[in-house]
Scaffold this active site. Sequence first.
Site, mmCIF file in Angstrom:
data_model
loop_
_atom_site.group_PDB
_atom_site.id
_atom_site.type_symbol
_atom_site.label_atom_id
_atom_site.label_comp_id
_atom_site.label_asym_id
_atom_site.label_seq_id
_atom_site.Cartn_x
_atom_site.Cartn_y
_atom_site.Cartn_z
ATOM 1 N N LEU A 132 28.157 8.137 -9.822
ATOM 2 C CA LEU A 132 29.488 8.549 -9.687
ATOM 3 C C LEU A 132 29.965 9.615 -10.515
ATOM 4 O O LEU A 132 29.293 9.461 -11.604
ATOM 5 C CB LEU A 132 30.271 7.094 -9.902
ATOM 6 C CG LEU A 132 30.244 5.993 -9.151
ATOM 7 C CD1 LEU A 132 31.075 4.755 -9.401
ATOM 8 C CD2 LEU A 132 30.632 6.196 -7.639
ATOM 9 N N ASP A 133 30.759 10.335 -10.107
ATOM 10 C CA ASP A 133 31.281 11.224 -11.204
ATOM 11 C C ASP A 133 31.746 10.747 -12.488
ATOM 12 O O ASP A 133 32.335 9.493 -12.407
ATOM 13 C CB ASP A 133 32.490 12.008 -10.461
ATOM 14 C CG ASP A 133 31.897 12.874 -9.283
ATOM 15 O OD1 ASP A 133 30.681 13.115 -9.296
ATOM 16 O OD2 ASP A 133 32.711 13.251 -8.448
ATOM 17 N N LYS A 134 31.805 11.566 -13.527
ATOM 18 C CA LYS A 134 32.370 10.959 -14.740
ATOM 19 C C LYS A 134 33.859 10.398 -14.631
ATOM 20 O O LYS A 134 33.590 9.216 -15.106
ATOM 21 C CB LYS A 134 32.423 12.213 -15.745
ATOM 22 C CG LYS A 134 32.906 11.817 -17.241
ATOM 23 C CD LYS A 134 33.168 12.992 -18.072
ATOM 24 C CE LYS A 134 33.655 12.594 -19.352
ATOM 25 N NZ LYS A 134 33.826 13.778 -20.222
#
Length: 323
Positions: free
Chosen positions: A143-145
């Site tokens: 998942l993106d940051k």
Amino acid sequence: MSDTAPPTPVIATADDAGQRTDRFMANAVESLSRSRVKSLMESGHLLRNGSPLRDPAEPVRAGMCYEIHIPPAIPTTPQGQDIALDILYEDRDLIVLDKPAGMVVHPAPGNEDGTLVNALLAHCGEGLTGIGGERRPGIVHRLDKDTSGIMVAAKTEMAHQALSLAFAERRIDRAYQAVCWGIPTPASGSFDGAIGRDRRDRKRMAVIANGGGKVALTHYRVLDTFHGGLAHVECRLATGRTHQIRVHFAHAGHALVGDPVYLRRIPAAARALPPEAKDAALDFPRQALHARRLGFAHPRMGEQMLFETAPPEDFRHLLSSIA
């Protein structure tokens, strides 16, 4: 910018002009491969006359001074760190958790520690039996940051291989919730557009026409609308490309609220909102995206497992503020 050694300036001559910058620098700095130069450029570590140059294909200009800054090497083995995790399930093969927004999944330049991998190394300890000959967690998806939500990580080689195959063969049940600008029409449908690197900005992804991208398909359903200018949506992934939901919605004219990469101006839809709702949406500090649901077959037992979590407090506050 921190470096292991001072960079050596390279002045381009008339003979150098016109060739790709990554090829030019790889020839000028023999210790670096062209792929390494490309990676360093995309990370902002090449300067042309003192300014970062990120496009590896940019033609070389005669008389310009090029400097490549090599950041310190990241340790090959990340270190465990005692970081609290919201664990939904764990057994000898895998761990399922609710990742908070703001946590990077894997160490990388600029985020060498404090990542999910560092936390898992400390939490699992000897429970990590080895993946690829190393005692580490198997990250099978990311998942993106600044995207919150459910992730699964493998603790054994067997689980890593099985889960990786399940993701590759699209046998994973994944659903996200998001808040986007404007109202998608129809109220349920699909965004079908191949995704690849944005040719004008290598840090962004984009829908690529006429070949060159990877097939990407996102199904969506509008859950609620607000003042004709915002929508709360559910998204289901048929594929798993980098930034897929964010790219598809932005391409359709419905960029996600708070997206720092794909929302670059105040949307026209903001004019329809009352002041409080408009301020809440424009001030939201991250992309409004939460991985709400994750289902898969257990790699050892074969039974179907399904996990769901509510969006975090900041996401819920956004929904109440724009209502």
